[in-house]
Design a protein around this motif. Structure first.
Motif, PDB file in Angstrom:
ATOM      1  N   PHE A   1       2.974  21.962  -7.647  1.00  0.00           N
ATOM      2  CA  PHE A   1       2.263  22.433  -6.641  1.00  0.00           C
ATOM      3  C   PHE A   1       3.079  22.132  -5.314  1.00  0.00           C
ATOM      4  O   PHE A   1       4.542  21.370  -5.315  1.00  0.00           O
ATOM      5  CB  PHE A   1       0.827  21.875  -6.339  1.00  0.00           C
ATOM      6  N   PRO A   2       3.121  22.975  -4.365  1.00  0.00           N
ATOM      7  CA  PRO A   2       3.776  22.397  -3.195  1.00  0.00           C
ATOM      8  C   PRO A   2       2.934  21.524  -1.867  1.00  0.00           C
ATOM      9  O   PRO A   2       1.947  21.643  -1.684  1.00  0.00           O
ATOM     10  CB  PRO A   2       3.330  23.718  -2.416  1.00  0.00           C
ATOM     11  N   PHE A   3       2.657  20.368  -2.393  1.00  0.00           N
ATOM     12  CA  PHE A   3       2.764  18.949  -1.862  1.00  0.00           C
ATOM     13  C   PHE A   3       2.745  18.828  -0.493  1.00  0.00           C
ATOM     14  O   PHE A   3       4.385  19.002  -0.638  1.00  0.00           O
ATOM     15  CB  PHE A   3       2.788  18.206  -2.938  1.00  0.00           C
ATOM     16  N   GLU A   4       2.091  18.049   0.190  1.00  0.00           N
ATOM     17  CA  GLU A   4       2.194  17.988   1.408  1.00  0.00           C
ATOM     18  C   GLU A   4       2.058  16.326   2.078  1.00  0.00           C
ATOM     19  O   GLU A   4       2.055  15.700   0.914  1.00  0.00           O
ATOM     20  CB  GLU A   4       1.521  18.406   2.551  1.00  0.00           C
ATOM     21  N   ASP A   5       2.598  16.112   2.779  1.00  0.00           N
ATOM     22  CA  ASP A   5       2.664  14.487   2.886  1.00  0.00           C
ATOM     23  C   ASP A   5       1.237  14.167   2.608  1.00  0.00           C
ATOM     24  O   ASP A   5      -0.088  14.336   3.247  1.00  0.00           O
ATOM     25  CB  ASP A   5       2.770  14.021   3.983  1.00  0.00           C
ATOM     26  N   ALA A   6       0.922  12.880   1.543  1.00  0.00           N
ATOM     27  CA  ALA A   6      -0.334  12.378   0.994  1.00  0.00           C
ATOM     28  C   ALA A   6      -1.627  12.084   2.448  1.00  0.00           C
ATOM     29  O   ALA A   6      -0.705  11.572   3.548  1.00  0.00           O
ATOM     30  CB  ALA A   6       0.132  11.240   0.911  1.00  0.00           C
ATOM     31  N   THR A   7      -2.579  11.921   2.348  1.00  0.00           N
ATOM     32  CA  THR A   7      -3.398  11.012   3.456  1.00  0.00           C
ATOM     33  C   THR A   7      -3.924  10.129   2.661  1.00  0.00           C
ATOM     34  O   THR A   7      -4.715  10.275   2.154  1.00  0.00           O
ATOM     35  CB  THR A   7      -4.735  12.931   3.599  1.00  0.00           C
TER      36      THR A   7
ATOM     37  N   ALA B   1      -0.889  28.357  -6.068  1.00  0.00           N
ATOM     38  CA  ALA B   1      -0.927  27.585  -5.591  1.00  0.00           C
ATOM     39  C   ALA B   1       0.333  27.254  -4.312  1.00  0.00           C
ATOM     40  O   ALA B   1       0.900  27.641  -3.625  1.00  0.00           O
ATOM     41  CB  ALA B   1      -0.788  25.850  -6.056  1.00  0.00           C
ATOM     42  N   GLU B   2      -0.790  27.725  -2.920  1.00  0.00           N
ATOM     43  CA  GLU B   2      -0.211  27.766  -1.946  1.00  0.00           C
ATOM     44  C   GLU B   2      -0.345  26.401  -0.947  1.00  0.00           C
ATOM     45  O   GLU B   2       0.593  26.096   0.291  1.00  0.00           O
ATOM     46  CB  GLU B   2      -0.963  28.695  -1.100  1.00  0.00           C
ATOM     47  N   ARG B   3      -1.277  25.550  -1.407  1.00  0.00           N
ATOM     48  CA  ARG B   3      -0.988  24.112   0.028  1.00  0.00           C
ATOM     49  C   ARG B   3      -1.655  23.230  -1.373  1.00  0.00           C
ATOM     50  O   ARG B   3      -2.811  23.286  -2.158  1.00  0.00           O
ATOM     51  CB  ARG B   3      -1.679  24.018   0.968  1.00  0.00           C
ATOM     52  N   ALA B   4      -1.131  21.164  -1.533  1.00  0.00           N
ATOM     53  CA  ALA B   4      -1.892  21.058  -2.140  1.00  0.00           C
ATOM     54  C   ALA B   4      -1.212  19.455  -0.689  1.00  0.00           C
ATOM     55  O   ALA B   4      -0.249  19.437  -1.014  1.00  0.00           O
ATOM     56  CB  ALA B   4      -0.624  20.821  -3.567  1.00  0.00           C
ATOM     57  N   ARG B   5      -2.505  18.284  -1.585  1.00  0.00           N
ATOM     58  CA  ARG B   5      -2.379  16.992  -1.352  1.00  0.00           C
ATOM     59  C   ARG B   5      -3.391  15.990  -1.857  1.00  0.00           C
ATOM     60  O   ARG B   5      -4.159  16.714  -2.560  1.00  0.00           O
ATOM     61  CB  ARG B   5      -2.746  16.922   1.022  1.00  0.00           C
ATOM     62  N   LEU B   6      -2.552  14.746  -1.824  1.00  0.00           N
ATOM     63  CA  LEU B   6      -3.499  13.819  -2.174  1.00  0.00           C
ATOM     64  C   LEU B   6      -3.856  12.995  -0.994  1.00  0.00           C
ATOM     65  O   LEU B   6      -3.488  12.775  -0.127  1.00  0.00           O
ATOM     66  CB  LEU B   6      -2.640  13.175  -2.945  1.00  0.00           C
ATOM     67  N   VAL B   7      -5.317  12.796  -1.396  1.00  0.00           N
ATOM     68  CA  VAL B   7      -5.511  11.788  -0.693  1.00  0.00           C
ATOM     69  C   VAL B   7      -6.545  10.199  -1.173  1.00  0.00           C
ATOM     70  O   VAL B   7      -7.092  10.976  -1.740  1.00  0.00           O
ATOM     71  CB  VAL B   7      -7.310  12.475   0.417  1.00  0.00           C
ATOM     72  N   ASP B   8      -5.921   9.753  -0.775  1.00  0.00           N
ATOM     73  CA  ASP B   8      -6.433   8.169  -1.138  1.00  0.00           C
ATOM     74  C   ASP B   8      -8.000   7.736  -0.733  1.00  0.00           C
ATOM     75  O   ASP B   8      -7.998   6.859   0.331  1.00  0.00           O
ATOM     76  CB  ASP B   8      -5.126   7.296  -0.544  1.00  0.00           C
TER      77      ASP B   8
ATOM     78  N   TYR C   1       0.292  -1.604  -0.256  1.00  0.00           N
ATOM     79  CA  TYR C   1      -0.290   0.013   0.136  1.00  0.00           C
ATOM     80  C   TYR C   1       1.011   1.416   0.087  1.00  0.00           C
ATOM     81  O   TYR C   1       0.621   1.710  -0.710  1.00  0.00           O
ATOM     82  CB  TYR C   1      -0.787  -0.060   1.052  1.00  0.00           C
ATOM     83  N   GLU C   2       2.052   1.165   0.430  1.00  0.00           N
ATOM     84  CA  GLU C   2       2.910   2.472   0.504  1.00  0.00           C
ATOM     85  C   GLU C   2       3.183   2.515  -0.400  1.00  0.00           C
ATOM     86  O   GLU C   2       3.198   3.729  -1.290  1.00  0.00           O
ATOM     87  CB  GLU C   2       4.191   2.489   1.636  1.00  0.00           C
ATOM     88  N   ASP C   3       3.606   1.680  -1.303  1.00  0.00           N
ATOM     89  CA  ASP C   3       4.275   1.794  -3.090  1.00  0.00           C
ATOM     90  C   ASP C   3       2.783   2.574  -3.699  1.00  0.00           C
ATOM     91  O   ASP C   3       3.133   3.513  -4.790  1.00  0.00           O
ATOM     92  CB  ASP C   3       4.707   0.773  -3.688  1.00  0.00           C
ATOM     93  N   GLN C   4       2.076   2.567  -3.091  1.00  0.00           N
ATOM     94  CA  GLN C   4       0.475   3.100  -4.009  1.00  0.00           C
ATOM     95  C   GLN C   4       0.061   4.260  -3.748  1.00  0.00           C
ATOM     96  O   GLN C   4       0.005   4.579  -5.620  1.00  0.00           O
ATOM     97  CB  GLN C   4      -1.020   1.895  -4.259  1.00  0.00           C
ATOM     98  N   VAL C   5       0.352   4.821  -2.655  1.00  0.00           N
ATOM     99  CA  VAL C   5       0.385   6.072  -2.633  1.00  0.00           C
ATOM    100  C   VAL C   5       1.742   6.779  -3.420  1.00  0.00           C
ATOM    101  O   VAL C   5       1.559   7.661  -3.517  1.00  0.00           O
ATOM    102  CB  VAL C   5       0.509   5.987  -0.741  1.00  0.00           C
ATOM    103  N   ARG C   6       2.668   5.638  -3.074  1.00  0.00           N
ATOM    104  CA  ARG C   6       3.745   6.948  -4.244  1.00  0.00           C
ATOM    105  C   ARG C   6       3.615   7.055  -5.645  1.00  0.00           C
ATOM    106  O   ARG C   6       3.654   7.549  -5.928  1.00  0.00           O
ATOM    107  CB  ARG C   6       5.045   6.606  -3.540  1.00  0.00           C
ATOM    108  N   LEU C   7       2.931   5.763  -6.163  1.00  0.00           N
ATOM    109  CA  LEU C   7       2.556   5.400  -7.222  1.00  0.00           C
ATOM    110  C   LEU C   7       1.788   6.632  -8.003  1.00  0.00           C
ATOM    111  O   LEU C   7       1.638   7.141  -8.927  1.00  0.00           O
ATOM    112  CB  LEU C   7       1.975   4.429  -7.833  1.00  0.00           C
ATOM    113  N   LYS C   8       0.528   6.648  -6.907  1.00  0.00           N
ATOM    114  CA  LYS C   8      -0.191   7.725  -6.793  1.00  0.00           C
ATOM    115  C   LYS C   8       0.246   9.123  -7.174  1.00  0.00           C
ATOM    116  O   LYS C   8       0.199   9.855  -8.015  1.00  0.00           O
ATOM    117  CB  LYS C   8      -1.457   8.217  -6.531  1.00  0.00           C
ATOM    118  N   MET C   9       0.814   9.524  -6.426  1.00  0.00           N
ATOM    119  CA  MET C   9       1.409  11.130  -6.213  1.00  0.00           C
ATOM    120  C   MET C   9       2.397  11.266  -7.107  1.00  0.00           C
ATOM    121  O   MET C   9       2.073  12.387  -7.851  1.00  0.00           O
ATOM    122  CB  MET C   9       2.710  10.746  -4.732  1.00  0.00           C
TER     123      MET C   9
END
Length: 451
Positions: free
Chosen positions: A111-117, A427-434, A89-97
């Motif tokens: 974009f200034p991405f934060e750590d994914a949720t 763009a001030e903030r950005a985050r991936l939410v899985d 699952y950790e690799d899945q999140v990295r792939l999506k990012m």
């Protein structure tokens, strides 16, 4: 020389396409390769060649770019649902990012991405599943479609996406259908009874709904189905029979009859309770949806008295989360049924300050601008294709100080963000939410601020 259909080629996977397929370049072609990940060296069988593009499916991984793990589900590979269950699952999140960054990068956007949720629960997270009936010889089967085959259904023994209650419902209905000698609807002759079973579940309440979709043929055995379902899954609080008279193979219909319970279930997100009917839209992963909506509210950064706009508001969930801080929220939604649900959800949860405007986003936004309306924040959660160009231009002309854009499609996000950046936003903030573990789908949230 270009490869021909059914020939086997050896390629190195360089990246991922928007659909999660591996991308490779060889013999003057760009290949989209199923079951392949970045860094893999694979042998793949060519399925189609058109112009400078080819589609292929991996037959052997000669050198893996990512470590593979045993799939949890016995149907992995046959079923089209879980594309990435064979990697951690950790690799899945990295792939999506990587997919999101690549889509933005192709248009020169960073974009200034934060750590994914990431999801706390990568299995048994879905609140809705549609199961199809099929026929194998003389035997009724009930399950999901074989990957890439709209007319083939495999017999499901256990799915790891929804819940064990859902698995018990499927087992009970299949067993009853076989014992009662019920016929499956045939796509060619358009005869037969059984078409679909849809199971919806409130993850926050534990309530389960079963919707049995059939043709218009007589169905005197339906009371027996209800008894079988309730014995197998006491969590079921309502059972609905939907009749689909159309030839279209869809799990909706023309007539609904409530056979047991109230005809709806309830779902809970944070302090809010939502009524979910058979046709209601609701985010597929409610636990992650709650985190998504909290993030939207955080990015909105509303002060008391500020006005918020919620475009493509659906049944009002984001509007209700924004109303915690906003002076007022106006939701805009093209579905009048969804607007009615939004009004009821606000009333039942005693949420004040929310209003809703039925209509397409573009015309409503232009009308608001003509009326001199001003908004501090606009939350935007458009369909997969992104905002209609006219609606996006109307939003730019309305000029909210902050925009919180929620996207389920990195390509559409990149296109719309490009126009917003050109119109004077940054763009001030950005985050991936899985929201969709085991698949290539994800949500991205971006905060844009007017310069």
């Amino acid at each position: 020389m270009k490869p021909k259909r059914n020939s086997v080629v050896e390629v190195r996977i360089e990246g991922l396409g928007p659909n999660g397929r591996g991308l490779a370049r060889a013999d003057g072609l760009t290949f989209e390769v199923d079951d392949a990940l970045p860094g893999d060296r694979v042998q793949a069988r060519v399925r189609r060649v058109r112009g400078g593009a080819a589609e292929a499916r991996t037959v052997a991984v000669l050198e893996p770019g990512l470590r593979r793990i045993p799939a949890v589900c016995e149907h992995f590979g046959t079923c089209g649902g879980c594309l990435w269950q064979g990697v951690s699952y950790e690799d899945q999140v990295r792939l999506k990012m990587g997919m999101v960054r690549d889509a933005l990068g192709r248009l020169g956007i960073a974009f200034p991405f934060e750590d994914a949720t990431a999801a706390a629960e990568p299995f048994f997270y879905r609140n809705k599943m549609e199961f199809s009936f099929g026929q194998q010889g003389d035997e009724v089967v009930l399950g999901l479609h074989v990957r890439g085959k709209f007319d083939r259904v495999f017999d499901l023994r256990r799915c790891h996406l929804q819940s064990e209650a859902s698995n018990r419902v499927v087992d009970a209905i299949r067993a009853f259908a076989r014992s009662a000698g019920l016929r499956v609807y045939d796509l060619r002759s358009h005869r037969g009874l059984l078409r679909f079973v849809t199971v919806r579940e409130g993850k926050g309440t534990g309530e389960v709904m079963v919707n049995l979709v059939t043709s218009e043929e007589p169905f005197p055995e339906r009371a027996g189905v209800v008894e079988a379902v309730l014995r197998a899954a006491p969590e079921v609080v309502t059972v609905i029979h939907t009749v689909n008279r159309r030839k279209a193979q869809v799990a909706t219909g023309d007539e609904m009859t409530v056979l047991h319970g109230e005809g709806f279930i309830r779902e809970r997100l944070a302090e809010f309770t939502f009524r979910v009917s058979p046709t209601s839209f609701f985010q597929t992963n409610p636990r992650q949806a709650e985190r998504l909506y909290d993030l939207v509210a955080e990015y909105a950064d509303l002060l008391r008295g500020e006005r918020a706009l919620d475009l493509y508001c659906g049944t009002g969930a984001i509007a209700m989360f924004l109303a915690r801080q906003a002076g007022s929220v106006l939701g805009v939604e093209s579905s009048e049924e969804a607007v009615r649900d939004a009004l009821r959800n606000c009333a039942e949860n005693r949420v004040e300050g929310c209003g809703f405007a039925p209509g397409d986003a573009g015309p409503v936004l232009r009308q608001l601008r003509r009326q001199g309306e001003r908004f501090d924040v606009a939350a935007v959660d458009p369909p997969r294709a992104g905002m209609h160009p006219g609606a996006l231009q109307a939003l730019i002309e309305l000029a909210p100080l902050r925009i919180v854009y929620v996207s389920c499609n990195p390509e559409a996000l990149a296109a719309d963000a490009s126009r917003l950046l050109a119109a004077g936003y940054r763009a001030e903030r950005a985050r991936l939410v899985d929201l969709f573990p085991q698949t290539a789908h994800c949500e991205t949230v971006v905060k844009l601020v007017k310069r």
